[in-house]
Design a protein around this motif. Structure first.
Motif, PDB file in Angstrom:
ATOM      1  N   ASN A  27       4.719  -0.726  -3.881  1.00 53.51           N
ATOM      2  CA  ASN A  27       4.218   0.655  -3.858  1.00 53.51           C
ATOM      3  C   ASN A  27       5.231   1.739  -3.481  1.00 53.51           C
ATOM      4  O   ASN A  27       4.844   2.847  -3.090  1.00 53.51           O
ATOM      5  N   HIS A  28       6.506   1.425  -3.638  1.00 53.12           N
ATOM      6  CA  HIS A  28       7.520   2.503  -3.550  1.00 53.12           C
ATOM      7  C   HIS A  28       8.587   2.130  -4.587  1.00 53.12           C
ATOM      8  O   HIS A  28       8.676   2.748  -5.638  1.00 53.12           O
ATOM      9  N   MET A  30       9.079  -0.656  -7.391  1.00 54.13           N
ATOM     10  CA  MET A  30       8.071  -1.457  -8.085  1.00 54.13           C
ATOM     11  C   MET A  30       8.735  -2.477  -9.005  1.00 54.13           C
ATOM     12  O   MET A  30       9.541  -2.106  -9.868  1.00 54.13           O
ATOM     13  N   ILE A  32       8.525  -4.475 -11.974  1.00 47.64           N
ATOM     14  CA  ILE A  32       7.697  -4.395 -13.172  1.00 47.64           C
ATOM     15  C   ILE A  32       7.439  -5.785 -13.782  1.00 47.64           C
ATOM     16  O   ILE A  32       6.373  -6.019 -14.355  1.00 47.64           O
ATOM     17  N   PHE A  35       4.548  -7.031 -12.019  1.00 45.33           N
ATOM     18  CA  PHE A  35       3.336  -6.346 -12.490  1.00 45.33           C
ATOM     19  C   PHE A  35       2.839  -6.991 -13.795  1.00 45.33           C
ATOM     20  O   PHE A  35       1.632  -7.078 -14.032  1.00 45.33           O
ATOM     21  N   GLU A  58      -4.500   7.665  -7.839  1.00 46.37           N
ATOM     22  CA  GLU A  58      -3.107   7.948  -7.520  1.00 46.37           C
ATOM     23  C   GLU A  58      -2.860   7.622  -6.046  1.00 46.37           C
ATOM     24  O   GLU A  58      -3.757   7.710  -5.245  1.00 46.37           O
ATOM     25  N   SER A  59      -1.588   7.262  -5.672  1.00 40.67           N
ATOM     26  CA  SER A  59      -0.485   7.146  -6.592  1.00 40.67           C
ATOM     27  C   SER A  59      -0.129   5.695  -6.870  1.00 40.67           C
ATOM     28  O   SER A  59       0.239   5.344  -7.994  1.00 40.67           O
ATOM     29  N   SER A  60      -0.232   4.837  -5.861  1.00 38.38           N
ATOM     30  CA  SER A  60       0.387   3.521  -6.020  1.00 38.38           C
ATOM     31  C   SER A  60      -0.381   2.588  -6.950  1.00 38.38           C
ATOM     32  O   SER A  60       0.140   1.566  -7.366  1.00 38.38           O
ATOM     33  N   ILE A  62      -1.237   3.488  -9.983  1.00 38.14           N
ATOM     34  CA  ILE A  62      -0.981   3.897 -11.373  1.00 38.14           C
ATOM     35  C   ILE A  62      -0.029   2.958 -12.116  1.00 38.14           C
ATOM     36  O   ILE A  62      -0.280   2.552 -13.244  1.00 38.14           O
ATOM     37  N   GLY A  63       1.076   2.625 -11.477  1.00 38.49           N
ATOM     38  CA  GLY A  63       2.065   1.777 -12.148  1.00 38.49           C
ATOM     39  C   GLY A  63       1.502   0.415 -12.490  1.00 38.49           C
ATOM     40  O   GLY A  63       1.670  -0.091 -13.610  1.00 38.49           O
ATOM     41  N   CYS A  66      -1.031   0.670 -15.365  1.00 39.24           N
ATOM     42  CA  CYS A  66      -0.425   0.908 -16.686  1.00 39.24           C
ATOM     43  C   CYS A  66       0.173  -0.377 -17.262  1.00 39.24           C
ATOM     44  O   CYS A  66       0.065  -0.622 -18.467  1.00 39.24           O
ATOM     45  N   VAL A  67       0.795  -1.178 -16.434  1.00 42.48           N
ATOM     46  CA  VAL A  67       1.369  -2.434 -16.936  1.00 42.48           C
ATOM     47  C   VAL A  67       0.240  -3.423 -17.259  1.00 42.48           C
ATOM     48  O   VAL A  67       0.252  -4.078 -18.304  1.00 42.48           O
ATOM     49  N   ALA A  69      -2.765  -2.704 -18.149  1.00 42.46           N
ATOM     50  CA  ALA A  69      -3.517  -2.204 -19.313  1.00 42.46           C
ATOM     51  C   ALA A  69      -2.946  -2.698 -20.634  1.00 42.46           C
ATOM     52  O   ALA A  69      -3.673  -2.832 -21.629  1.00 42.46           O
ATOM     53  N   VAL A  76      -5.565   3.937 -19.582  1.00 40.26           N
ATOM     54  CA  VAL A  76      -5.756   4.009 -18.132  1.00 40.26           C
ATOM     55  C   VAL A  76      -6.200   5.426 -17.777  1.00 40.26           C
ATOM     56  O   VAL A  76      -5.731   6.395 -18.365  1.00 40.26           O
ATOM     57  N   PHE A  78      -6.605   7.781 -14.235  1.00 36.23           N
ATOM     58  CA  PHE A  78      -6.449   7.735 -12.780  1.00 36.23           C
ATOM     59  C   PHE A  78      -7.168   8.898 -12.115  1.00 36.23           C
ATOM     60  O   PHE A  78      -7.118  10.033 -12.580  1.00 36.23           O
TER      61      PHE A  78
ATOM     62  N   HIS B  28      -3.624  12.168 -17.144  1.00 33.87           N
ATOM     63  CA  HIS B  28      -4.884  11.882 -16.426  1.00 33.87           C
ATOM     64  C   HIS B  28      -5.437  10.616 -17.084  1.00 33.87           C
ATOM     65  O   HIS B  28      -5.388   9.538 -16.501  1.00 33.87           O
ATOM     66  N   MET B  30      -4.269   8.009 -19.842  1.00 34.97           N
ATOM     67  CA  MET B  30      -2.913   7.687 -20.300  1.00 34.97           C
ATOM     68  C   MET B  30      -2.961   6.689 -21.454  1.00 34.97           C
ATOM     69  O   MET B  30      -3.545   5.612 -21.330  1.00 34.97           O
ATOM     70  N   ILE B  32      -1.318   4.063 -23.236  1.00 31.53           N
ATOM     71  CA  ILE B  32      -0.231   3.139 -22.887  1.00 31.53           C
ATOM     72  C   ILE B  32       0.583   2.737 -24.124  1.00 31.53           C
ATOM     73  O   ILE B  32       1.796   2.509 -24.028  1.00 31.53           O
ATOM     74  N   SER B  59       2.653  12.141  -9.116  1.00 35.03           N
ATOM     75  CA  SER B  59       1.960  10.949  -9.563  1.00 35.03           C
ATOM     76  C   SER B  59       2.152  10.701 -11.056  1.00 35.03           C
ATOM     77  O   SER B  59       2.268   9.554 -11.470  1.00 35.03           O
ATOM     78  N   ILE B  62       4.698   8.186 -12.770  1.00 26.45           N
ATOM     79  CA  ILE B  62       4.761   6.759 -12.433  1.00 26.45           C
ATOM     80  C   ILE B  62       4.376   5.854 -13.595  1.00 26.45           C
ATOM     81  O   ILE B  62       5.058   4.874 -13.898  1.00 26.45           O
ATOM     82  N   CYS B  66       6.911   3.191 -15.426  1.00 24.57           N
ATOM     83  CA  CYS B  66       6.680   1.738 -15.363  1.00 24.57           C
ATOM     84  C   CYS B  66       6.675   1.112 -16.751  1.00 24.57           C
ATOM     85  O   CYS B  66       7.195   0.015 -16.940  1.00 24.57           O
ATOM     86  N   VAL B  76      11.341   0.252 -10.903  1.00 18.65           N
ATOM     87  CA  VAL B  76      11.062   1.687 -10.803  1.00 18.65           C
ATOM     88  C   VAL B  76      10.956   2.056  -9.331  1.00 18.65           C
ATOM     89  O   VAL B  76      10.426   1.291  -8.525  1.00 18.65           O
ATOM     90  N   PHE B  78       9.622   5.377  -7.012  1.00 16.20           N
ATOM     91  CA  PHE B  78       9.059   6.726  -7.126  1.00 16.20           C
ATOM     92  C   PHE B  78       9.182   7.495  -5.821  1.00 16.20           C
ATOM     93  O   PHE B  78       8.950   6.959  -4.744  1.00 16.20           O
ATOM     94  N   LYS B  80       8.063   9.950  -3.048  1.00 17.37           N
ATOM     95  CA  LYS B  80       6.739  10.262  -2.505  1.00 17.37           C
ATOM     96  C   LYS B  80       6.705  11.696  -2.001  1.00 17.37           C
ATOM     97  O   LYS B  80       7.703  12.222  -1.531  1.00 17.37           O
TER      98      LYS B  80
END
Lengths: 191, 191
Positions: A27-28, A30, A32, A35, A58-60, A62-63, A66-67, A69, A76, A78, B28, B30, B32, B59, B62, B66, B76, B78, B80
């Protein structure tokens, strides 16, 4: 998910106040590739559920969402924590309290993007007290869409969120559930 | 990138105050699959640059970062916007003003995750006044890492950020640059 448990054991840091620091891979910064493994695992768990949309916050989240999904071939959505110029019009709203910061805030989702024929999978990085997950599930219910379940990366099994939400009838699947963690010895016990 | 321009023409909504609303596919809800196309395009632009890390800002950057990162096989990171319990220790900090909300805030990145042998690609959804991009590039410079460039999805060419940052010597590559947009007629002119 063994790969995740190993990674938590190797890189997770237990801090005071039941905080598990996993900011080197979750969560900072990432990872991938990791993920993608979550994506395969969640697909395995939720396949056949005809999911049409993944919802996160949001926020952590989201990444990861998306992967993940990509394995479901769905968009996705959020939930936002603050109203910006970019969300106008009608929104679904819910109140959430952050375990990490203690702040209470409203989350919002534009009504345009959740319809009553949607089948929604919620994805998030952590489940602790369950406030974010309850907020998201309320938004899905309000929209008339079907909540298929929630895919969580790390659940803190010693906090009440998981039990509470499962008892309410929502399917919660966590890739790693921590039953105990000890700051002094640095040990983590998984369920 | 023609596919993106078509999508902006089809689904983008121009609002008062030079706001382009693309929340049905970019920041909002997304899309993919579209993000994967961004990944291919950015790889095409920045291949051979030996990128070791992608940096973005919460946000809405991200998710894009990813998916794009999968094409570069790198993690990645991000930045904060708020200090939480989860970021302790030494951080790089920079001040940013949001075009959308008008708020000024500090962004932070843990020193642990940017090293002087890193080659960093910044990814973000929008470039308008360039404040976020300047903040991120300052963080990369402070860390001693090499800033390879910035990959932007939508640049508002009629706002000063792009020119300003290119003049400072940073490589900025935008998938779509808008030179004019008109709220009344709904027309968008791309560069």
């Amino acid at each position: 998910m063994e790969l995740l448990k190993e990674r938590i054991r190797k890189d997770g840091k237990i801090k005071a106040g039941n905080v598990l620091k996993v900011d080197s891979f979750l969560n900072h910064q990432m990872d991938i590739d990791l993920f993608s493994e979550f994506g395969k695992e969640f697909l395995n768990i939720f396949k056949g559920e005809n999911i049409t949309k993944i919802l996160t916050i949001e926020s952590s989240g989201i990444g990861i969402a998306c992967v993940v999904a990509q394995y479901f071939n769905v968009p996705v959505l959020f939930a936002k924590k603050n109203k910006t110029k970019n969300i106008a019009g009608e929104t679904y709203t819910s109140r959430v309290e952050s375990f990490t910061t203690g702040r209470v805030y409203d989350i919002i989702v534009s009504k345009e993007f959740l319809k009553n024929d949607d089948r929604v999978l919620i994805i998030d990085d952590f489940l602790a007290n369950g406030s974010a997950l309850q907020g998201l599930s309320k938004i899905v219910t309000d929209s008339g869409a079907t909540l298929v379940g929630a895919g969580i990366v790390i659940e803190k099994g010693f906090q009440p969120g998981g039990d509470l939400i499962r008892k309410s009838g929502i399917r919660v699947e966590s890739l790693a559930i921590i039953d105990e963690m000890d700051e002094k010895s640095g040990t983590i016990k998984f369920r």
